[in-house]
Design a protein around this motif. Structure first.
Motif, mmCIF file in Angstrom:
data_model
loop_
_atom_site.group_PDB
_atom_site.id
_atom_site.type_symbol
_atom_site.label_atom_id
_atom_site.label_comp_id
_atom_site.label_asym_id
_atom_site.label_seq_id
_atom_site.Cartn_x
_atom_site.Cartn_y
_atom_site.Cartn_z
ATOM 1 N N ALA A 97 0.830 -1.307 0.111
ATOM 2 C CA ALA A 97 -0.204 0.032 0.151
ATOM 3 C C ALA A 97 0.766 1.110 -0.001
ATOM 4 O O ALA A 97 0.450 2.272 -0.703
ATOM 5 C CB ALA A 97 -0.882 -0.015 1.205
ATOM 6 N N VAL A 98 2.017 1.271 0.777
ATOM 7 C CA VAL A 98 3.008 2.175 0.602
ATOM 8 C C VAL A 98 4.307 1.566 0.414
ATOM 9 O O VAL A 98 4.545 0.448 0.612
ATOM 10 C CB VAL A 98 2.943 3.017 1.880
ATOM 11 C CG1 VAL A 98 1.653 3.900 2.308
ATOM 12 C CG2 VAL A 98 3.239 2.111 3.032
ATOM 13 N N PRO A 99 5.401 2.541 -0.154
ATOM 14 C CA PRO A 99 6.795 1.884 -0.268
ATOM 15 C C PRO A 99 7.262 1.255 0.764
ATOM 16 O O PRO A 99 7.400 1.628 2.162
ATOM 17 C CB PRO A 99 7.504 3.094 -0.670
ATOM 18 C CG PRO A 99 6.592 4.176 -1.333
ATOM 19 C CD PRO A 99 5.376 4.023 -0.365
ATOM 20 N N LEU A 100 8.122 0.208 0.652
ATOM 21 C CA LEU A 100 8.606 -0.382 1.850
ATOM 22 C C LEU A 100 10.284 -0.418 1.597
ATOM 23 O O LEU A 100 10.806 -0.390 0.802
ATOM 24 C CB LEU A 100 8.331 -2.033 1.737
ATOM 25 C CG LEU A 100 6.880 -2.337 1.722
ATOM 26 C CD1 LEU A 100 6.729 -3.800 1.584
ATOM 27 C CD2 LEU A 100 6.213 -1.823 3.110
ATOM 28 N N VAL A 101 11.011 -0.216 2.822
ATOM 29 C CA VAL A 101 12.218 0.085 3.012
ATOM 30 C C VAL A 101 12.726 -0.927 3.698
ATOM 31 O O VAL A 101 12.498 -0.874 4.849
ATOM 32 C CB VAL A 101 12.576 1.710 3.563
ATOM 33 C CG1 VAL A 101 13.862 1.990 3.517
ATOM 34 C CG2 VAL A 101 11.985 2.687 2.476
ATOM 35 N N ALA A 102 13.644 -1.876 3.468
ATOM 36 C CA ALA A 102 14.210 -2.863 4.145
ATOM 37 C C ALA A 102 15.589 -2.207 4.769
ATOM 38 O O ALA A 102 16.244 -1.384 4.360
ATOM 39 C CB ALA A 102 14.704 -3.910 3.264
ATOM 40 N N SER A 103 15.802 -2.688 6.203
ATOM 41 C CA SER A 103 16.866 -2.194 6.631
ATOM 42 C C SER A 103 17.494 -3.298 7.310
ATOM 43 O O SER A 103 16.949 -4.522 8.066
ATOM 44 C CB SER A 103 16.485 -1.072 7.941
ATOM 45 O OG SER A 103 15.676 -1.707 9.103
ATOM 46 N N THR A 104 18.797 -3.349 7.171
ATOM 47 C CA THR A 104 19.710 -4.613 7.789
ATOM 48 C C THR A 104 21.052 -4.436 7.759
ATOM 49 O O THR A 104 21.418 -3.296 7.275
ATOM 50 C CB THR A 104 19.495 -5.897 7.075
ATOM 51 O OG1 THR A 104 19.721 -7.110 7.907
ATOM 52 C CG2 THR A 104 20.090 -6.005 5.596
ATOM 53 N N TYR A 105 21.822 -5.181 8.179
ATOM 54 C CA TYR A 105 23.556 -4.990 8.302
ATOM 55 C C TYR A 105 23.992 -5.821 6.998
ATOM 56 O O TYR A 105 23.672 -6.534 6.538
ATOM 57 C CB TYR A 105 23.893 -5.702 9.538
ATOM 58 C CG TYR A 105 23.314 -4.738 10.569
ATOM 59 C CD1 TYR A 105 24.257 -3.680 11.246
ATOM 60 C CD2 TYR A 105 22.175 -4.872 11.529
ATOM 61 C CE1 TYR A 105 23.842 -2.649 12.202
ATOM 62 C CE2 TYR A 105 21.824 -4.046 12.242
ATOM 63 C CZ TYR A 105 22.644 -2.987 12.726
ATOM 64 O OH TYR A 105 22.200 -2.343 14.036
ATOM 65 N N TYR A 106 25.263 -5.367 6.944
ATOM 66 C CA TYR A 106 26.051 -5.447 5.814
ATOM 67 C C TYR A 106 26.273 -7.091 5.497
ATOM 68 O O TYR A 106 26.400 -7.428 4.221
ATOM 69 C CB TYR A 106 27.275 -4.684 5.416
ATOM 70 C CG TYR A 106 27.610 -4.861 3.867
ATOM 71 C CD1 TYR A 106 26.741 -4.417 2.869
ATOM 72 C CD2 TYR A 106 28.920 -4.801 3.703
ATOM 73 C CE1 TYR A 106 27.210 -4.389 1.465
ATOM 74 C CE2 TYR A 106 29.420 -4.594 2.636
ATOM 75 C CZ TYR A 106 28.482 -4.689 1.509
ATOM 76 O OH TYR A 106 29.214 -4.480 0.000
ATOM 77 N N ASN A 107 26.338 -7.579 6.609
ATOM 78 C CA ASN A 107 26.822 -9.066 6.605
ATOM 79 C C ASN A 107 25.604 -10.065 5.736
ATOM 80 O O ASN A 107 26.097 -10.897 4.842
ATOM 81 C CB ASN A 107 26.894 -9.766 7.898
ATOM 82 C CG ASN A 107 28.232 -9.516 8.582
ATOM 83 O OD1 ASN A 107 29.080 -8.707 8.081
ATOM 84 N ND2 ASN A 107 28.458 -10.367 9.696
ATOM 85 N N LEU A 108 24.298 -9.558 5.901
ATOM 86 C CA LEU A 108 23.333 -10.196 5.263
ATOM 87 C C LEU A 108 23.215 -9.920 3.781
ATOM 88 O O LEU A 108 22.865 -10.873 2.905
ATOM 89 C CB LEU A 108 21.951 -9.845 5.879
ATOM 90 C CG LEU A 108 21.662 -10.198 7.230
ATOM 91 C CD1 LEU A 108 20.083 -10.037 7.505
ATOM 92 C CD2 LEU A 108 21.873 -11.549 7.323
ATOM 93 N N VAL A 109 23.799 -8.851 3.336
ATOM 94 C CA VAL A 109 23.949 -8.267 2.030
ATOM 95 C C VAL A 109 25.011 -9.414 1.423
ATOM 96 O O VAL A 109 24.921 -9.819 0.301
ATOM 97 C CB VAL A 109 24.295 -7.088 1.712
ATOM 98 C CG1 VAL A 109 24.503 -6.657 0.250
ATOM 99 C CG2 VAL A 109 23.068 -5.941 2.341
#
Length: 267
Positions: A97-109
């Motif tokens: 319904a609205v934009p989603l912004v993921a947040s996490t730490y670089y290890n997961l990337v």
């Protein structure tokens, strides 16, 4: 545009349009997988007037998060939550319904590789990304890979960020710039840090991207005070405390409505 000629991503277009129409932006935070029905909180937040929603992908060593978000991440991990499962849940919900912004730490990337990680974000409907432990000096590759996948990588700036570096963050951030209100971790606080508005104002002098202020904003009054210097606010720990204490989606949504109303009345 101070940020260069790069085509704006859908998240930034959305936030810019709302800001330019005179709206104070509101981005609540939700730890993905925190409860079995966690997606119901997404719906409640959107209905309460969120302009975007930050979805935390839990990580076992969240260095920038305070006690509440750490507890929320721990609860999600204990339930078996993972980045892949959370993104699969989001994909199953369909168009957000609205934009989603993921947040996490670089290890997961790094675990999946930037291209696979960003592709998975986009396939799940996520159009923004925050990686708080990725400094601007090392963000170039991920920024490009994310942009190619249709994901805006937003960078953070703190009260201690020197002027030249602040200008670089403003140029290279996408979607918005995340202004950190204080030198410390996330968490509920009794008062808004004195450095909050100064930081946001310094950032805005070097970029026309939306500037959202977060860390420690816990009440409607604090949100209004924070929005005096920023284009909008991020509310996280205050919401997750309610979820951890057993508040249902409608109850947390009702609290968010109070913040939305206070911001609207301010403008």
């Amino acid at each position: 545009m101070n940020g260069g000629t790069m085509t704006l991503g859908s998240l930034e277009r959305h936030l810019r349009a709302r800001r330019d129409a005179g709206r104070t932006l509101l981005m609540p935070y939700l730890t993905g997988g925190i409860t079995p029905d966690w997606a119901a909180y997404l719906r409640a937040f959107a209905e309460a007037g969120a302009d975007a929603i930050e979805v935390g992908l839990p990580f076992s060593d969240p260095t920038l998060d305070g006690a509440t978000i750490q507890e929320a991440s721990g609860a999600a991990l204990a339930r078996g939550a993972s980045a892949r499962r959370i993104l699969a849940d989001l994909a199953a919900l369909g168009e957000p319904a609205v934009p989603l912004v993921a947040s996490t730490y670089y290890n997961l990337v790094l675990r999946d590789g930037a291209e696979a990680f960003c592709a998975a974000l986009r396939e799940s409907g996520v159009t923004g990304l925050i990686v708080p432990d990725l400094p601007v000096d090392e963000a170039g590759e991920l920024t490009d890979v994310a942009a190619a996948a249709g994901v805006d990588l937003a960078l953070l700036a703190s009260p201690a960020t020197p002027g030249p570096r602040l200008a670089e963050i403003g140029r290279r951030s996408r979607g918005f710039v995340y202004a950190v209100s204080l030198m410390g971790t996330t968490g509920e606080r009794a008062t808004l840090a004195a450095s909050a508005n100064t930081t946001a104002e310094r950032i805005k002098r070097g970029t026309d991207r939306p500037v959202l202020l977060g860390f420690g904003i816990s009440t409607p009054e604090q949100a209004v005070a924070a929005a005096r210097g920023a284009d909008g606010v991020v509310i996280g720990a205050a919401l997750m405390r309610q979820v951890l204490d057993g508040s249902r989606p409608d109850d947390v949504g009702a609290f968010l409505v109070k913040i939305r109303r206070a911001l609207d009345e301010k403008t």
